[in-house]
Design a protein around this motif. Structure first.
Motif, PDB file in Angstrom:
ATOM      1  N   CYS A   1       0.665  -1.204   0.017  1.00  0.00           N
ATOM      2  CA  CYS A   1       0.006   0.018   0.029  1.00  0.00           C
ATOM      3  C   CYS A   1       0.823   1.459   0.247  1.00  0.00           C
ATOM      4  O   CYS A   1       0.406   2.353  -0.417  1.00  0.00           O
ATOM      5  N   GLY A   2       1.978   1.202   0.443  1.00  0.00           N
ATOM      6  CA  GLY A   2       2.753   2.318   0.628  1.00  0.00           C
ATOM      7  C   GLY A   2       3.813   2.276   1.987  1.00  0.00           C
ATOM      8  O   GLY A   2       4.224   1.388   2.437  1.00  0.00           O
ATOM      9  N   GLU A   3       4.519   3.418   2.066  1.00  0.00           N
ATOM     10  CA  GLU A   3       5.560   3.412   3.013  1.00  0.00           C
ATOM     11  C   GLU A   3       5.658   4.561   3.708  1.00  0.00           C
ATOM     12  O   GLU A   3       5.123   5.989   3.213  1.00  0.00           O
ATOM     13  N   HIS A   4       6.328   4.782   4.917  1.00  0.00           N
ATOM     14  CA  HIS A   4       6.269   5.886   5.787  1.00  0.00           C
ATOM     15  C   HIS A   4       7.713   6.026   6.418  1.00  0.00           C
ATOM     16  O   HIS A   4       8.276   5.040   6.539  1.00  0.00           O
ATOM     17  N   ARG A   5       7.964   7.264   6.323  1.00  0.00           N
ATOM     18  CA  ARG A   5       9.562   7.574   6.869  1.00  0.00           C
ATOM     19  C   ARG A   5       9.300   8.493   8.111  1.00  0.00           C
ATOM     20  O   ARG A   5       8.838   9.558   8.052  1.00  0.00           O
ATOM     21  N   PHE A   6       9.509   8.010   9.354  1.00  0.00           N
ATOM     22  CA  PHE A   6       9.226   8.722  10.668  1.00  0.00           C
ATOM     23  C   PHE A   6      10.710   9.147  11.315  1.00  0.00           C
ATOM     24  O   PHE A   6      11.651   8.226  11.590  1.00  0.00           O
ATOM     25  N   GLN A   7      10.575  10.584  11.615  1.00  0.00           N
ATOM     26  CA  GLN A   7      11.774  11.138  12.145  1.00  0.00           C
ATOM     27  C   GLN A   7      11.346  11.489  13.542  1.00  0.00           C
ATOM     28  O   GLN A   7      10.310  12.630  13.514  1.00  0.00           O
TER      29      GLN A   7
ATOM     30  N   MET B   1      -7.042   6.654   3.124  1.00  0.00           N
ATOM     31  CA  MET B   1      -6.446   6.546   1.773  1.00  0.00           C
ATOM     32  C   MET B   1      -6.178   5.088   1.293  1.00  0.00           C
ATOM     33  O   MET B   1      -6.487   4.630   0.134  1.00  0.00           O
ATOM     34  N   MET B   2      -5.493   4.158   2.264  1.00  0.00           N
ATOM     35  CA  MET B   2      -5.212   2.852   2.251  1.00  0.00           C
ATOM     36  C   MET B   2      -6.422   1.968   1.774  1.00  0.00           C
ATOM     37  O   MET B   2      -6.649   1.336   1.068  1.00  0.00           O
ATOM     38  N   LEU B   3      -7.437   2.481   2.935  1.00  0.00           N
ATOM     39  CA  LEU B   3      -8.799   1.633   2.693  1.00  0.00           C
ATOM     40  C   LEU B   3      -9.664   2.247   1.257  1.00  0.00           C
ATOM     41  O   LEU B   3     -10.513   1.387   0.671  1.00  0.00           O
ATOM     42  N   ARG B   4      -8.989   3.189   0.599  1.00  0.00           N
ATOM     43  CA  ARG B   4      -9.488   3.549  -0.847  1.00  0.00           C
ATOM     44  C   ARG B   4      -8.698   3.026  -1.832  1.00  0.00           C
ATOM     45  O   ARG B   4      -8.704   3.401  -3.141  1.00  0.00           O
ATOM     46  N   ASN B   5      -7.729   2.292  -1.412  1.00  0.00           N
ATOM     47  CA  ASN B   5      -6.931   1.553  -2.309  1.00  0.00           C
ATOM     48  C   ASN B   5      -5.800   2.323  -3.080  1.00  0.00           C
ATOM     49  O   ASN B   5      -5.573   2.326  -4.234  1.00  0.00           O
ATOM     50  N   GLU B   6      -5.612   3.603  -2.349  1.00  0.00           N
ATOM     51  CA  GLU B   6      -4.563   4.664  -2.970  1.00  0.00           C
ATOM     52  C   GLU B   6      -3.256   4.239  -2.194  1.00  0.00           C
ATOM     53  O   GLU B   6      -3.208   3.957  -1.056  1.00  0.00           O
ATOM     54  N   GLN B   7      -2.242   4.228  -3.318  1.00  0.00           N
ATOM     55  CA  GLN B   7      -0.857   4.046  -2.433  1.00  0.00           C
ATOM     56  C   GLN B   7      -0.205   5.368  -2.189  1.00  0.00           C
ATOM     57  O   GLN B   7      -0.709   6.317  -2.633  1.00  0.00           O
ATOM     58  N   PHE B   8       0.684   5.268  -1.318  1.00  0.00           N
ATOM     59  CA  PHE B   8       0.999   6.825  -0.655  1.00  0.00           C
ATOM     60  C   PHE B   8       2.333   6.399   0.060  1.00  0.00           C
ATOM     61  O   PHE B   8       2.928   5.333  -0.198  1.00  0.00           O
ATOM     62  N   SER B   9       3.077   7.672   0.140  1.00  0.00           N
ATOM     63  CA  SER B   9       4.458   7.789   0.520  1.00  0.00           C
ATOM     64  C   SER B   9       4.448   8.949   1.488  1.00  0.00           C
ATOM     65  O   SER B   9       4.071  10.041   1.196  1.00  0.00           O
ATOM     66  N   GLY B  10       4.652   8.618   2.756  1.00  0.00           N
ATOM     67  CA  GLY B  10       4.691   9.647   3.784  1.00  0.00           C
ATOM     68  C   GLY B  10       5.862  10.189   4.515  1.00  0.00           C
ATOM     69  O   GLY B  10       6.815   9.209   4.798  1.00  0.00           O
ATOM     70  N   ARG B  11       6.345  11.244   5.080  1.00  0.00           N
ATOM     71  CA  ARG B  11       7.290  11.671   5.952  1.00  0.00           C
ATOM     72  C   ARG B  11       6.698  12.277   6.885  1.00  0.00           C
ATOM     73  O   ARG B  11       5.833  13.428   6.844  1.00  0.00           O
ATOM     74  N   TRP B  12       7.211  11.973   8.076  1.00  0.00           N
ATOM     75  CA  TRP B  12       6.375  12.470   9.288  1.00  0.00           C
ATOM     76  C   TRP B  12       7.417  13.003  10.640  1.00  0.00           C
ATOM     77  O   TRP B  12       8.554  12.215  10.744  1.00  0.00           O
ATOM     78  N   ILE B  13       7.275  14.072  11.186  1.00  0.00           N
ATOM     79  CA  ILE B  13       8.036  14.280  12.085  1.00  0.00           C
ATOM     80  C   ILE B  13       7.311  14.308  13.518  1.00  0.00           C
ATOM     81  O   ILE B  13       6.057  14.637  13.523  1.00  0.00           O
ATOM     82  N   PHE B  14       7.831  13.587  14.563  1.00  0.00           N
ATOM     83  CA  PHE B  14       7.063  13.336  15.901  1.00  0.00           C
ATOM     84  C   PHE B  14       7.927  13.556  17.001  1.00  0.00           C
ATOM     85  O   PHE B  14       9.220  13.513  16.897  1.00  0.00           O
ATOM     86  N   ASP B  15       7.234  14.401  17.941  1.00  0.00           N
ATOM     87  CA  ASP B  15       7.920  14.522  19.230  1.00  0.00           C
ATOM     88  C   ASP B  15       7.186  13.496  20.099  1.00  0.00           C
ATOM     89  O   ASP B  15       5.999  13.891  20.722  1.00  0.00           O
ATOM     90  N   GLY B  16       7.794  12.424  20.748  1.00  0.00           N
ATOM     91  CA  GLY B  16       7.099  11.281  21.276  1.00  0.00           C
ATOM     92  C   GLY B  16       5.972  10.908  20.540  1.00  0.00           C
ATOM     93  O   GLY B  16       6.159  10.585  19.374  1.00  0.00           O
ATOM     94  N   ASP B  17       4.784  11.123  21.042  1.00  0.00           N
ATOM     95  CA  ASP B  17       3.313  10.644  20.354  1.00  0.00           C
ATOM     96  C   ASP B  17       2.802  11.906  19.461  1.00  0.00           C
ATOM     97  O   ASP B  17       1.690  11.562  19.141  1.00  0.00           O
ATOM     98  N   ARG B  18       3.573  13.213  19.616  1.00  0.00           N
ATOM     99  CA  ARG B  18       2.612  14.103  19.115  1.00  0.00           C
ATOM    100  C   ARG B  18       3.404  14.394  17.671  1.00  0.00           C
ATOM    101  O   ARG B  18       4.587  14.563  17.476  1.00  0.00           O
ATOM    102  N   MET B  19       2.328  14.574  16.704  1.00  0.00           N
ATOM    103  CA  MET B  19       2.873  14.962  15.407  1.00  0.00           C
ATOM    104  C   MET B  19       3.261  16.340  15.195  1.00  0.00           C
ATOM    105  O   MET B  19       2.422  17.248  15.543  1.00  0.00           O
ATOM    106  N   LEU B  20       4.468  16.837  14.565  1.00  0.00           N
ATOM    107  CA  LEU B  20       4.689  18.154  14.290  1.00  0.00           C
ATOM    108  C   LEU B  20       4.699  18.584  13.015  1.00  0.00           C
ATOM    109  O   LEU B  20       4.237  19.716  12.706  1.00  0.00           O
ATOM    110  N   ASP B  21       4.979  17.745  12.011  1.00  0.00           N
ATOM    111  CA  ASP B  21       5.020  18.115  10.622  1.00  0.00           C
ATOM    112  C   ASP B  21       4.773  16.921   9.793  1.00  0.00           C
ATOM    113  O   ASP B  21       5.363  15.831  10.247  1.00  0.00           O
ATOM    114  N   TYR B  22       4.359  16.945   8.567  1.00  0.00           N
ATOM    115  CA  TYR B  22       4.492  15.783   7.663  1.00  0.00           C
ATOM    116  C   TYR B  22       4.294  16.384   6.310  1.00  0.00           C
ATOM    117  O   TYR B  22       3.794  17.274   6.088  1.00  0.00           O
ATOM    118  N   GLU B  23       4.554  15.512   5.135  1.00  0.00           N
ATOM    119  CA  GLU B  23       4.069  15.399   3.922  1.00  0.00           C
ATOM    120  C   GLU B  23       3.724  14.040   3.720  1.00  0.00           C
ATOM    121  O   GLU B  23       4.445  13.068   3.864  1.00  0.00           O
TER     122      GLU B  23
END
Length: 202
Positions: free
Chosen positions: A78-84, A136-158
């Protein structure tokens, strides 16, 4: 390191390569109440760290066996994510979806299985990014994400989505509002209409 622009993504490498697996069947999705490791106490899909020499798909099968006692098959990428994470932790996750498995989901030392209706996914108990990309996954859309987290709080993403000849991008800073996600979806819809309309004149 609180924004995507703070990271040199050209040389970025993950400390932890991992997988997530989602089984969808009869209008329900199989989730877990995670009992150990990163994300302990949160609801998520089964999955875990890829071992040395192991493929992502093989890892996905193994983790479902270890966590839930089921053997999944016919996995669809379905896709991939990069978590920083602000503390330096980096995770690269490959996501798979299937409706095929053998066995009965059973509680283990690592996870408690949860069958949840697709229209009642408990996003409030999950990682903050899940509410953005799981639909998006449930709509059968492929994706690629980049995410910035501080603990379990999301700060920024694409989040990039690919499908039906259309490529769109959603990116919001740390102070994004809930309505921003809707704006992104509407923007992609307008782009698709434009592309279709343009094709009629060629």
């Amino acid at each position: 390191m609180r924004r995507l622009s703070d990271v040199d993504w050209s040389s970025w490498q993950a400390e932890i390569p991992a997988t997530l697996v989602f089984v969808v069947k009869d209008g329900k999705i199989l989730l877990i109440d995670k009992k150990t490791g990163i994300g302990k106490g949160k609801v998520n899909g089964p999955g875990g760290k890829i071992e040395k020499g192991e493929s992502a798909e093989a890892c996905a099968v193994r983790e479902c066996q270890e966590e839930l006692g089921i053997t999944v098959s016919n996995l669809r990428y379905c896709g991939e994510h990069r978590f920083q994470f602000v503390d330096g932790l980096t995770i690269h996750v490959w996501v798979y979806l299937t409706s095929d498995f053998e066995g009965t989901p059973t509680e283990s030392r690592e996870a408690n299985p949860l069958w949840v209706p697709l229209n009642d996914i408990p996003y409030e108990k999950m990682w903050e990014d899940d509410a953005i990309w799981i639909p998006m996954m449930l709509r059968n859309e492929q994706f690629s994400g980049r995410w910035i987290f501080d603990g379990d709080r999301m700060l920024d993403y694409e989040l990039l989505a690919e499908g039906a000849g259309l490529q769109g991008a959603c990116r919001f800073p740390q102070n994004h509002l809930p309505g921003d996600d809707l704006i992104c979806v509407l923007s992609r819809f307008v782009c698709l209409l434009f592309l279709r309309r343009s094709a009629c004149f060629h």
